[in-house]
Design a protein around this motif. Structure first.
Motif, PDB file in Angstrom:
ATOM      1  N   MET A 212       0.875  -1.318   0.308  1.00 50.25           N
ATOM      2  CA  MET A 212      -0.398  -0.166  -0.016  1.00 50.25           C
ATOM      3  C   MET A 212       0.895   1.371  -0.309  1.00 50.25           C
ATOM      4  O   MET A 212       2.052   1.674   0.528  1.00 50.25           O
ATOM      5  N   MET A 213       0.541   1.842  -1.299  1.00 46.96           N
ATOM      6  CA  MET A 213       1.543   3.523  -0.528  1.00 46.96           C
ATOM      7  C   MET A 213       1.289   4.034  -0.221  1.00 46.96           C
ATOM      8  O   MET A 213      -0.469   4.610  -0.014  1.00 46.96           O
ATOM      9  N   CYS A 214       1.353   5.049   0.882  1.00 50.97           N
ATOM     10  CA  CYS A 214       0.545   5.800   1.992  1.00 50.97           C
ATOM     11  C   CYS A 214       1.659   6.843   2.261  1.00 50.97           C
ATOM     12  O   CYS A 214       2.879   6.677   2.168  1.00 50.97           O
ATOM     13  N   ALA A 215       0.868   8.023   2.555  1.00 51.78           N
ATOM     14  CA  ALA A 215       1.661   9.553   3.503  1.00 51.78           C
ATOM     15  C   ALA A 215       1.923   9.249   4.929  1.00 51.78           C
ATOM     16  O   ALA A 215       1.239   9.220   5.840  1.00 51.78           O
ATOM     17  N   ALA A 216       3.804   8.267   5.338  1.00 48.58           N
ATOM     18  CA  ALA A 216       3.979   7.951   5.825  1.00 48.58           C
ATOM     19  C   ALA A 216       4.835   8.452   6.044  1.00 48.58           C
ATOM     20  O   ALA A 216       6.125   7.412   5.272  1.00 48.58           O
ATOM     21  N   ASP A 217       6.332   8.831   6.728  1.00 49.39           N
ATOM     22  CA  ASP A 217       7.163   9.079   7.200  1.00 49.39           C
ATOM     23  C   ASP A 217       7.750   8.496   7.487  1.00 49.39           C
ATOM     24  O   ASP A 217       7.842   7.884   8.914  1.00 49.39           O
ATOM     25  N   PRO A 218       8.683   6.920   7.053  1.00 47.72           N
ATOM     26  CA  PRO A 218       9.817   6.262   7.957  1.00 47.72           C
ATOM     27  C   PRO A 218      10.640   6.747   8.353  1.00 47.72           C
ATOM     28  O   PRO A 218      10.883   5.860   9.479  1.00 47.72           O
ATOM     29  N   ARG A 219      10.907   8.348   9.158  1.00 44.39           N
ATOM     30  CA  ARG A 219      11.512   8.004   9.896  1.00 44.39           C
ATOM     31  C   ARG A 219      10.687   8.421  11.001  1.00 44.39           C
ATOM     32  O   ARG A 219      11.845   8.818  12.370  1.00 44.39           O
TER      33      ARG A 219
ATOM     34  N   GLU B  58       0.760   5.953  11.752  1.00 47.28           N
ATOM     35  CA  GLU B  58       0.498   7.625  11.858  1.00 47.28           C
ATOM     36  C   GLU B  58      -0.878   7.540  10.484  1.00 47.28           C
ATOM     37  O   GLU B  58      -2.108   7.605  10.791  1.00 47.28           O
ATOM     38  N   ALA B  59      -0.663   6.516   9.482  1.00 47.96           N
ATOM     39  CA  ALA B  59      -2.059   6.939   8.466  1.00 47.96           C
ATOM     40  C   ALA B  59      -3.176   5.345   8.718  1.00 47.96           C
ATOM     41  O   ALA B  59      -3.703   6.580   8.641  1.00 47.96           O
ATOM     42  N   TRP B  60      -2.608   4.627   9.582  1.00 48.72           N
ATOM     43  CA  TRP B  60      -4.143   4.202  10.126  1.00 48.72           C
ATOM     44  C   TRP B  60      -4.498   5.187  11.044  1.00 48.72           C
ATOM     45  O   TRP B  60      -6.235   5.119  11.526  1.00 48.72           O
TER      46      TRP B  60
ATOM     47  N   ALA C 194      -8.608   5.714  11.902  1.00 49.15           N
ATOM     48  CA  ALA C 194      -9.277   5.746  12.987  1.00 49.15           C
ATOM     49  C   ALA C 194      -9.513   7.050  13.061  1.00 49.15           C
ATOM     50  O   ALA C 194     -11.128   6.800  13.003  1.00 49.15           O
ATOM     51  N   ASP C 195      -9.153   8.102  12.715  1.00 50.80           N
ATOM     52  CA  ASP C 195      -9.719   9.588  13.574  1.00 50.80           C
ATOM     53  C   ASP C 195     -10.793   9.614  12.219  1.00 50.80           C
ATOM     54  O   ASP C 195     -11.820  10.563  12.803  1.00 50.80           O
ATOM     55  N   GLN C 196     -10.427   9.737  11.358  1.00 41.71           N
ATOM     56  CA  GLN C 196     -11.876   9.893  10.004  1.00 41.71           C
ATOM     57  C   GLN C 196     -13.088   9.171  10.662  1.00 41.71           C
ATOM     58  O   GLN C 196     -14.245   9.335  10.569  1.00 41.71           O
TER      59      GLN C 196
ATOM     60  N   ASN D 228     -10.851  -2.844  15.945  1.00 44.73           N
ATOM     61  CA  ASN D 228     -10.217  -3.647  15.268  1.00 44.73           C
ATOM     62  C   ASN D 228      -8.769  -2.435  15.047  1.00 44.73           C
ATOM     63  O   ASN D 228      -7.327  -3.681  14.642  1.00 44.73           O
ATOM     64  N   LEU D 229      -9.213  -1.304  14.528  1.00 43.55           N
ATOM     65  CA  LEU D 229      -8.512  -0.282  14.164  1.00 43.55           C
ATOM     66  C   LEU D 229      -7.163  -0.229  15.064  1.00 43.55           C
ATOM     67  O   LEU D 229      -5.990   0.293  14.719  1.00 43.55           O
TER      68      LEU D 229
END
Length: 150
Positions: free
Chosen positions: A1-8, A78-80, A84-86, A116-117
């Motif tokens: 999955m491609m998503c906006a998450a900073d691996p740092r 971060e993406a999850w 979850a918030d939305q 679960n999320l």
């Protein structure tokens, strides 16, 4: 999955690297070890040998070589969290809920999905915070030995 998450903002649990083109396996291994040693804080230490590589001698059309890096990072939380918030905001307002309940879903399924999320986010946080303590590993090993004797 491609998503906006900073691996740092996370740590890699496992990684796979695929190389195409003419290169030696020693060169690939050396470069992988250099990368891991330079960025050791971004890799969990409690999963030994969590890197895998494959080499295909045939380069892609029009190129001399290429590579792909695929990693399972705890930064995905971060993406999850955003999802979850939305989801929570919409579910609390019961937005679009009638479309799903009208097709036979129960509201309890949404509550379970939300739980679960949140569990998934917590699990990735635990993986990120976990360390490989030698004392814990020795105690676990000794516990296994004692259970074998019984």
């Amino acid at each position: 999955m491609m998503c906006a998450a900073d691996p740092r903002h996370g740590r890699y649990l496992t990684c796979a690297m695929m190389f195409r083109g003419v290169m030696s396996s020693k060169e690939v291994d050396d470069q992988m070890m250099n990368m891991v040693n330079k960025n050791s804080s971004y890799f969990v230490e409690w999963i030994p040998n969590n890197l895998k590589a494959s080499i295909c001698d045939i380069p892609p059309a029009g190129m001399k070589m290429s590579s792909v890096f695929v990693g399972n990072s705890t930064a995905i939380q971060e993406a999850w969290k955003r999802v979850a918030d939305q989801f929570t905001l919409m579910f609390r307002r019961k937005a679009f809920l009638h479309w799903y309940t009208g097709e036979g879903m129960d509201e309890m399924e949404f509550t379970e999905a939300e739980s679960n999320l949140n569990d998934l986010v917590s699990e990735y946080q635990q993986y990120q915070d976990a360390t490989a303590d030698e004392e814990d590993m020795e105690a676990e090993f000794e516990g296994d030995m004692h259970s074998d004797e019984e």
